[in-house]
Design a protein around this motif. Structure first.
Motif, PDB file in Angstrom:
ATOM      1  N   ILE A   7      11.038   3.065   0.983  1.00 26.38           N
ATOM      2  CA  ILE A   7      12.240   2.426   1.531  1.00 26.38           C
ATOM      3  C   ILE A   7      12.249   2.549   3.047  1.00 26.38           C
ATOM      4  N   TYR A   8      11.936   3.750   3.559  1.00 24.47           N
ATOM      5  CA  TYR A   8      11.885   3.944   5.007  1.00 24.47           C
ATOM      6  C   TYR A   8      10.847   3.031   5.646  1.00 24.47           C
ATOM      7  N   VAL A   9       9.685   2.950   5.039  1.00 25.97           N
ATOM      8  CA  VAL A   9       8.627   2.090   5.585  1.00 25.97           C
ATOM      9  C   VAL A   9       9.068   0.632   5.565  1.00 25.97           C
TER      10      VAL A   9
ATOM     11  N   LEU B 278       0.823  -1.213   0.000  1.00 25.71           N
ATOM     12  CA  LEU B 278       0.000   0.000   0.000  1.00 25.71           C
ATOM     13  C   LEU B 278       0.856   1.261   0.000  1.00 25.71           C
ATOM     14  N   VAL B 279       1.934   1.236   0.753  1.00 30.61           N
ATOM     15  CA  VAL B 279       2.804   2.410   0.810  1.00 30.61           C
ATOM     16  C   VAL B 279       3.569   2.586  -0.496  1.00 30.61           C
ATOM     17  N   SER B 280       4.179   1.514  -0.991  1.00 31.36           N
ATOM     18  CA  SER B 280       5.007   1.655  -2.193  1.00 31.36           C
ATOM     19  C   SER B 280       4.179   1.828  -3.460  1.00 31.36           C
TER      20      SER B 280
ATOM     21  N   PHE C   2       5.965  12.162  -4.828  1.00 36.20           N
ATOM     22  CA  PHE C   2       7.333  11.925  -5.305  1.00 36.20           C
ATOM     23  C   PHE C   2       8.192  11.392  -4.161  1.00 36.20           C
ATOM     24  N   TRP C   3       8.052  12.002  -2.980  1.00 40.07           N
ATOM     25  CA  TRP C   3       8.859  11.583  -1.839  1.00 40.07           C
ATOM     26  C   TRP C   3       8.600  10.118  -1.495  1.00 40.07           C
ATOM     27  N   PHE C   4       7.308   9.703  -1.475  1.00 39.29           N
ATOM     28  CA  PHE C   4       7.000   8.302  -1.180  1.00 39.29           C
ATOM     29  C   PHE C   4       7.576   7.373  -2.241  1.00 39.29           C
TER      30      PHE C   4
ATOM     31  N   LEU D 181       9.335  -1.788   8.746  1.00 42.19           N
ATOM     32  CA  LEU D 181       8.606  -3.064   8.783  1.00 42.19           C
ATOM     33  C   LEU D 181       9.530  -4.233   9.107  1.00 42.19           C
ATOM     34  N   ILE D 182      10.784  -4.156   8.702  1.00 41.38           N
ATOM     35  CA  ILE D 182      11.749  -5.206   9.062  1.00 41.38           C
ATOM     36  C   ILE D 182      11.912  -5.263  10.579  1.00 41.38           C
ATOM     37  N   PHE D 183      12.078  -4.089  11.206  1.00 40.36           N
ATOM     38  CA  PHE D 183      12.226  -4.062  12.658  1.00 40.36           C
ATOM     39  C   PHE D 183      10.951  -4.530  13.366  1.00 40.36           C
ATOM     40  N   VAL D 184       9.801  -4.168  12.831  1.00 44.15           N
ATOM     41  CA  VAL D 184       8.529  -4.630  13.396  1.00 44.15           C
ATOM     42  C   VAL D 184       8.432  -6.148  13.288  1.00 44.15           C
ATOM     43  N   TYR D 185       8.829  -6.699  12.138  1.00 40.50           N
ATOM     44  CA  TYR D 185       8.785  -8.150  11.942  1.00 40.50           C
ATOM     45  C   TYR D 185       9.704  -8.869  12.928  1.00 40.50           C
ATOM     46  N   VAL D 186      10.894  -8.334  13.135  1.00 43.25           N
ATOM     47  CA  VAL D 186      11.828  -8.938  14.087  1.00 43.25           C
ATOM     48  C   VAL D 186      11.217  -8.959  15.486  1.00 43.25           C
TER      49      VAL D 186
END
Length: 89
Positions: A60-62, A27-29, A52-54, A66-71
């Motif tokens: 990429i930031y999201v 959804l974000v990308s 444009f920023w997204f 999400l990687i840290f949330v998954y961990v």
């Protein structure tokens, strides 16, 4: 609960986490970077249009967040089902 039942429940929950987190990333990308670009371009961040920023940075930031949330979720899930790494020494 047998080992097989625990393992099955563990993987079902793991797949549920993956589906939710990958849906957020999609959804974000795709959504913010492509589908909702026109609406987001009416807002500016640091002189750049938000759509444009997204497309260039935000997705990429999201993804990294999400990687840290998954961990964190997986560490909690490992402990819940007893699959966490224990110091055996």
């Amino acid at each position: 609960m047998s080992y097989q039942q625990k393992a099955t429940s563990y993987w079902k929950k793991n797949i549920q986490y993956l589906i939710i987190l990958l849906s957020i990333w999609f959804l974000v990308s795709f959504g913010a970077g492509i589908l909702f670009k026109e609406e987001l371009d009416t807002i500016r961040i640091g002189g750049f249009k938000l759509g444009f920023w997204f497309a260039q940075q935000g997705a990429i930031y999201v993804f990294v967040i999400l990687i840290f949330v998954y961990v964190k979720l997986m560490n909690r899930l490992d402990k819940k089902y007893g699959f966490d790494a224990k110091d055996e020494s």
